[in-house]
Scaffold this motif. Sequence first.
Motif, short mmCIF file in Angstrom:
data_model
loop_
_atom_site.label_atom_id
_atom_site.label_comp_id
_atom_site.label_asym_id
_atom_site.label_seq_id
_atom_site.Cartn_x
_atom_site.Cartn_y
_atom_site.Cartn_z
N ALA A 85 -5.37 -1.10 -4.93
CA ALA A 85 -4.56 -0.32 -5.86
C ALA A 85 -3.70 -1.22 -6.73
O ALA A 85 -3.58 -1.02 -7.95
CB ALA A 85 -3.69 0.67 -5.09
N PHE A 130 -0.41 2.57 -6.49
CA PHE A 130 -1.02 2.27 -7.78
C PHE A 130 -0.08 2.64 -8.93
O PHE A 130 0.16 1.84 -9.85
CB PHE A 130 -2.35 3.03 -7.91
N ALA A 143 -4.05 -1.95 -10.88
CA ALA A 143 -2.85 -1.75 -11.69
C ALA A 143 -2.56 -2.99 -12.52
O ALA A 143 -2.20 -2.91 -13.71
CB ALA A 143 -1.67 -1.41 -10.79
#
Length: 781
Positions: free
Chosen positions: A189, A227, A193
């Motif tokens: 995650a 995230f 990002a």
Amino acid sequence: MKKLLLSIINRETLIQLRNLLKSTQHFFFSSSTMNHHQESNQTDDPPPPFDPLVPSTPISYPIKLLQDLESRSYFDSFHYPFNISSVPLSSGASGLDDRGRILVCHDMEGGYVDDKWVQGGTNEEAYAIWHWYLMDVFVYFSHNLVTLPPPCWTNAAHIHGVRVLGTFIMEWDEGKVNADKLLLTKESAQMYAERLAELAAALGFDGWLINMEVQLDVAQIPNLKEFVSHLTKTMHSSVPGSLVIWYDSVTKDGNLSWQNQLNDENKPFFDLCDGIFVNYTWEEGYPKLSATVAGERKYDVYMGIDVFGRGTYGGGQWTTNVALDVLKKDDVSAAIFAPGWVYESKQPPDFQTAQNRWWGLVEKSWGILQHYPKVLPFYSNFDQGHGYHFSVDGGELSQDPWNNISRQSFQVRFPNRVVFLAKKFQYDNLTSLLVIQPVLEYSLDPTPKSIPAIVDFKEASYSGGGNISFKGTLENRAYSTTILFQGELPVKDLPIHLIYSVKSDGSSLLGLSLEFSSTTNQRKSVFVASQGKTPLLTMNQFASKFDKIIMPFQVKKLERENRTSPGWIIQESSITMNGYRLTEIHVVCYKSERDLREFESEQAPLSEGSKLHLGSSLFDASIGHITIRTPEQNQNFPPSTSWVVDGELISWVSGSQGSKTVSLKIVWRLKGGDNKSLFPKYNIYVEKQPGSAVEFLSVARVEAFYVSDLVVSSGISSLKFIIQVCGADGASQKLDSSPAFTLNVEGKQQRGFYREHISIEMRQFEGLEVVGSREAGGVAH
């Protein structure tokens, strides 16, 4: 309840239909090196698959696969350098104001249509937005995994202080597979990002709209929160002032359930980012409920409105203002989805008129949100990013149709109605009050006594592809005024220098009215008069109407391209207003008292109904550009020797009758410094030697330009590519002083070659003595 249920059913049905269409939908890009400005030959063969590594006419395109996002393959693309926004967010733009805001989400025809051509296209009627003063945030949306805003939108929005977001979306069955991979671990995650933040920072836009439109397992929610949180923090650190907005879709339990309000089901995601885009099937009480839940962050709640009217409150379309009025009253923000409806549905009578009328509903409901000028230098040529011709400094360079939103300068304001209240004026002891028709007035019942004003794309412009024309009848020996800009520009102790271009029928005069406000709210109006035959009479004519009158100190008349039409006149004036702010700029249409008297005396006695009223006369004038700067901001261009110019990826193809076509990438840089803030754009030309005139090619916003399939006839021995440097104040360097790159035609007798980039194509010349410097650029001699 029935209405809400129907909205939800419509929404879910729409998702199912979208899912069905997804299986048959294909998005094609041309990967050939054929110039998109020319028609391609008809063929039954399908186009080759798009290969981003192969040089071709630069385009914008999305990232469709999660593995491409992870691998950072976009940065290896040939097209990547061309997609970098060259305009930073306006230095006069601060953080988002603590007030109700408007977010505009662009969703039209799947995205990447005419706007995908980074160097411009040929559709003079391509979609554009020029009402930037009515929004705070612009989102470029498509149904691809990663929607990267074409740089034209970022450049135009940033000039006006508007932030631009891309879209990260997961939907349909493919989206569920991607979500499972994205949310596999906390580390995955975070990694994705960071990839998104890296793209935004590299390409120069301001954040992301996150739309997780898939069903998730509740066990995945902690990683989804990670995230959103990590993306927000990373964006804030890498791009100050950036935004991450969550779309109202997945709930805290992983259910795909649109709440149509901010509540406990979606607030956990709202708490981790900069705002929420609420789904557009909300009901009347929902904005107030959402504001209560948001508390001090109520303006971070953007309630959706679908302009197409698909289950949206108020019906969208020509009643979009119904929803806006509710949101304004309930003190939250608005998210307008798909304003391209005006264009897609071909609203009558034409796009320009319908577009201004529709955005007029937004302004009437919400008011002005962006003000400019805020900083100097300030320049506008009123270019909307499309046209039928193109001009530079009063000379027409091309009569070919074009579109490129990157060429937009500051856009004029389009008010509902302007009433001249600052000062009443008197003629023949009668007090008059004018109701002024603004630029491109969208009122269905404009006053007949005002002078209509339009952004004119057909008449030759001073700069770019448009100017503002004022044509009509000047009534009652009065003057007419039209507001162009509302600003917040502090004026320091230095004088400000004004330059503007005018074209008229001779007796029609066009000046500027500047409104200033002090820190104590004392207002002063300054009339910057136009050149006239009788300056003293002009001073007396307007002495009682403005606090100060300034006559031009320098007037320059450009040579007319033909003797049947008037030429452009450049007028320059200066003013010092210590301690004041410039708040408004108006155009003033008038005639001198002497011209009015002469016109009246020359009028023949005609039958009643066919003669102009006493004191009335025909008016015809245009304004081509406005520049405001301080004396020290006078543009001085570096000499051509200060630039390094290279040619790369040169490719020749033989044609008929001894002709050839050439494709190449031209790159340039200023020695020893960053010039992006000084020189925001470049006009690109080619001179085919010997004997050919200089030909305008296009405009570049980055320090690179790709020439695609340029036809070179058999008699041409070399090509000289000229990069005309343009300043932030609208000035442009003389062509004979501009940096250039010279390329010898392949197979022609030559005295040397450009060492680094064309040695492969010209090995037959190896061994020749090369004299010169790479720093000088071009072909060594």
